[in-house]
Design a protein around this motif. Structure first.
Motif, mmCIF file in Angstrom:
data_model
loop_
_atom_site.group_PDB
_atom_site.id
_atom_site.type_symbol
_atom_site.label_atom_id
_atom_site.label_comp_id
_atom_site.label_asym_id
_atom_site.label_seq_id
_atom_site.Cartn_x
_atom_site.Cartn_y
_atom_site.Cartn_z
ATOM 1 N N ALA A 146 0.834 -1.205 0.000
ATOM 2 C CA ALA A 146 0.000 0.000 0.000
ATOM 3 C C ALA A 146 0.869 1.256 0.000
ATOM 4 C CB ALA A 146 -0.943 -0.016 1.195
ATOM 5 N N ALA A 147 1.962 1.225 0.744
ATOM 6 C CA ALA A 147 2.855 2.385 0.822
ATOM 7 C C ALA A 147 3.665 2.567 -0.467
ATOM 8 C CB ALA A 147 3.805 2.233 2.017
ATOM 9 N N ARG A 148 4.063 1.478 -1.100
ATOM 10 C CA ARG A 148 4.905 1.551 -2.296
ATOM 11 C C ARG A 148 4.129 1.919 -3.555
ATOM 12 N NH1 ARG A 148 9.548 -1.660 -2.978
ATOM 13 N NH2 ARG A 148 9.781 -0.381 -4.806
ATOM 14 N N VAL A 149 2.885 1.455 -3.653
ATOM 15 C CA VAL A 149 2.082 1.705 -4.853
ATOM 16 C C VAL A 149 1.229 2.946 -4.586
ATOM 17 C CG1 VAL A 149 0.395 0.771 -6.462
ATOM 18 C CG2 VAL A 149 2.071 -0.762 -5.406
ATOM 19 N N GLY A 150 1.761 4.084 -4.925
ATOM 20 C CA GLY A 150 1.098 5.352 -4.639
ATOM 21 C C GLY A 150 -0.252 5.491 -5.304
ATOM 22 N N GLY A 151 -1.236 5.945 -4.521
ATOM 23 C CA GLY A 151 -2.554 6.239 -5.057
ATOM 24 C C GLY A 151 -3.536 5.085 -5.025
ATOM 25 N N ILE A 152 -3.109 3.899 -4.651
ATOM 26 C CA ILE A 152 -4.025 2.760 -4.632
ATOM 27 C C ILE A 152 -4.747 2.726 -3.282
ATOM 28 C CG2 ILE A 152 -2.334 1.067 -3.758
ATOM 29 C CD1 ILE A 152 -3.630 -0.988 -5.694
ATOM 30 N N SER A 153 -6.039 2.496 -3.338
ATOM 31 C CA SER A 153 -6.811 2.375 -2.093
ATOM 32 C C SER A 153 -6.611 0.965 -1.528
ATOM 33 C CB SER A 153 -8.294 2.626 -2.353
ATOM 34 O OG SER A 153 -8.841 1.576 -3.134
ATOM 35 N N GLU A 154 -6.885 0.803 -0.244
ATOM 36 C CA GLU A 154 -6.767 -0.522 0.361
ATOM 37 C C GLU A 154 -7.723 -1.511 -0.308
ATOM 38 O OE1 GLU A 154 -6.885 -0.725 4.599
ATOM 39 O OE2 GLU A 154 -5.269 0.735 4.829
ATOM 40 N N LYS A 155 -8.916 -1.044 -0.639
ATOM 41 C CA LYS A 155 -9.901 -1.905 -1.291
ATOM 42 C C LYS A 155 -9.382 -2.378 -2.651
ATOM 43 C CE LYS A 155 -14.572 -1.946 -3.200
ATOM 44 N NZ LYS A 155 -15.776 -1.182 -3.487
ATOM 45 N N MET A 156 -8.839 -1.462 -3.447
ATOM 46 C CA MET A 156 -8.340 -1.826 -4.777
ATOM 47 C C MET A 156 -7.113 -2.736 -4.661
ATOM 48 S SD MET A 156 -8.738 -1.897 -7.950
ATOM 49 C CE MET A 156 -10.126 -0.813 -8.081
ATOM 50 N N LEU A 157 -6.245 -2.466 -3.693
ATOM 51 C CA LEU A 157 -5.084 -3.329 -3.490
ATOM 52 C C LEU A 157 -5.538 -4.734 -3.113
ATOM 53 C CD1 LEU A 157 -2.073 -3.868 -3.310
ATOM 54 C CD2 LEU A 157 -2.109 -2.900 -0.985
ATOM 55 N N SER A 158 -6.499 -4.823 -2.228
ATOM 56 C CA SER A 158 -7.028 -6.124 -1.808
ATOM 57 C C SER A 158 -7.632 -6.866 -2.997
ATOM 58 C CB SER A 158 -8.076 -5.921 -0.714
ATOM 59 O OG SER A 158 -8.609 -7.151 -0.320
ATOM 60 N N GLN A 159 -8.430 -6.191 -3.812
ATOM 61 C CA GLN A 159 -9.037 -6.818 -4.987
ATOM 62 C C GLN A 159 -7.977 -7.264 -5.991
ATOM 63 O OE1 GLN A 159 -11.740 -3.824 -6.431
ATOM 64 N NE2 GLN A 159 -13.335 -4.348 -4.953
ATOM 65 N N THR A 160 -6.982 -6.424 -6.195
ATOM 66 C CA THR A 160 -5.911 -6.736 -7.144
ATOM 67 C C THR A 160 -5.125 -7.957 -6.680
ATOM 68 O OG1 THR A 160 -5.755 -4.417 -7.814
ATOM 69 C CG2 THR A 160 -3.847 -5.828 -8.303
ATOM 70 N N LEU A 161 -4.763 -7.984 -5.402
ATOM 71 C CA LEU A 161 -4.027 -9.126 -4.867
ATOM 72 C C LEU A 161 -4.855 -10.402 -4.939
ATOM 73 C CD1 LEU A 161 -2.314 -7.383 -1.841
ATOM 74 C CD2 LEU A 161 -1.144 -8.428 -3.807
ATOM 75 N N ARG A 162 -6.145 -10.301 -4.686
ATOM 76 C CA ARG A 162 -7.028 -11.466 -4.760
ATOM 77 C C ARG A 162 -7.047 -12.030 -6.188
ATOM 78 N NH1 ARG A 162 -11.695 -9.179 -2.772
ATOM 79 N NH2 ARG A 162 -10.697 -8.901 -0.775
ATOM 80 N N ARG A 163 -7.170 -11.136 -7.181
ATOM 81 C CA ARG A 163 -7.192 -11.588 -8.582
ATOM 82 C C ARG A 163 -5.857 -12.215 -8.992
ATOM 83 N NH1 ARG A 163 -9.692 -6.684 -9.545
ATOM 84 N NH2 ARG A 163 -7.804 -5.900 -10.513
ATOM 85 N N LEU A 164 -4.756 -11.569 -8.613
ATOM 86 C CA LEU A 164 -3.440 -12.081 -8.990
ATOM 87 C C LEU A 164 -3.142 -13.411 -8.300
ATOM 88 C CD1 LEU A 164 -1.400 -8.752 -8.983
ATOM 89 C CD2 LEU A 164 -2.179 -10.062 -10.978
ATOM 90 N N THR A 165 -3.632 -13.580 -7.086
ATOM 91 C CA THR A 165 -3.476 -14.848 -6.375
ATOM 92 C C THR A 165 -4.311 -15.926 -7.065
ATOM 93 O OG1 THR A 165 -3.056 -13.689 -4.292
ATOM 94 C CG2 THR A 165 -3.745 -15.991 -4.136
ATOM 95 N N ARG A 166 -5.534 -15.583 -7.398
ATOM 96 C CA ARG A 166 -6.430 -16.522 -8.100
ATOM 97 C C ARG A 166 -5.849 -16.917 -9.460
ATOM 98 N NH1 ARG A 166 -11.142 -15.855 -11.559
ATOM 99 N NH2 ARG A 166 -12.535 -17.607 -11.238
ATOM 100 N N ASP A 167 -5.184 -15.977 -10.131
ATOM 101 C CA ASP A 167 -4.587 -16.238 -11.447
ATOM 102 C C ASP A 167 -3.293 -17.051 -11.359
ATOM 103 O OD1 ASP A 167 -6.628 -14.778 -12.631
ATOM 104 O OD2 ASP A 167 -5.428 -12.937 -12.798
ATOM 105 N N GLY A 168 -2.782 -17.261 -10.139
ATOM 106 C CA GLY A 168 -1.562 -18.049 -9.972
ATOM 107 C C GLY A 168 -0.281 -17.268 -10.129
#
Length: 132
Positions: free
Chosen positions: A43-65
């Protein structure tokens, strides 16, 4: 090489392609190239991303392997994210993209100025203006 064509709407790999090329996924994957990160570090390194969007992004990338979520059973629980083998295989291509952006920063900024001038001279179509 696979015969899949990600340009076709019903291509089975299209959703993963869309996930990888999304604005935030590219930045998260680029950050994870260096080392595993905890959620707060990302969250600190990726400027401008909300916690919700970071969580969704990580969930998708985890699901994608592409990303692995590691839970450490401590109090409080610690969660770390790292690239999988597939995610690591993607990193040379992401590095190339980052290098390309860095090498063309001046041209990209000039294009942004040209875009602003174009937008200022181009009237907004009524259908679009009514949606605002």
């Amino acid at each position: 090489m696979s015969s899949q064509n990600f340009l076709v709407a019903d291509c089975p790999v299209r959703p993963i392609y869309d996930d990888i090329t999304s604005r935030w996924a590219t930045m998260v994957l680029t950050t994870l190239m260096t080392r595993p990160h905890r959620f707060s570090e990302l969250a600190a390194r990726v400027g401008g991303i909300s916690e919700k969007m970071l969580s969704q992004t990580l969930r998708r990338l985890t699901r994608d392997g592409l990303v692995r979520r590691i839970v450490t059973p401590t109090v409080p629980i610690q969660v770390t994210y790292e690239l999988t083998a597939l995610g690591t295989d993607l990193t040379p291509r992401l590095k190339d993209l980052v290098i390309w952006v860095e090498q063309h920063t001046d041209t990209i900024q000039a294009a942004q100025a040209a875009q602003a001038a174009y937008d200022a001279d181009t009237p907004i179509p009524p259908a679009v203006a009514n949606r605002r």
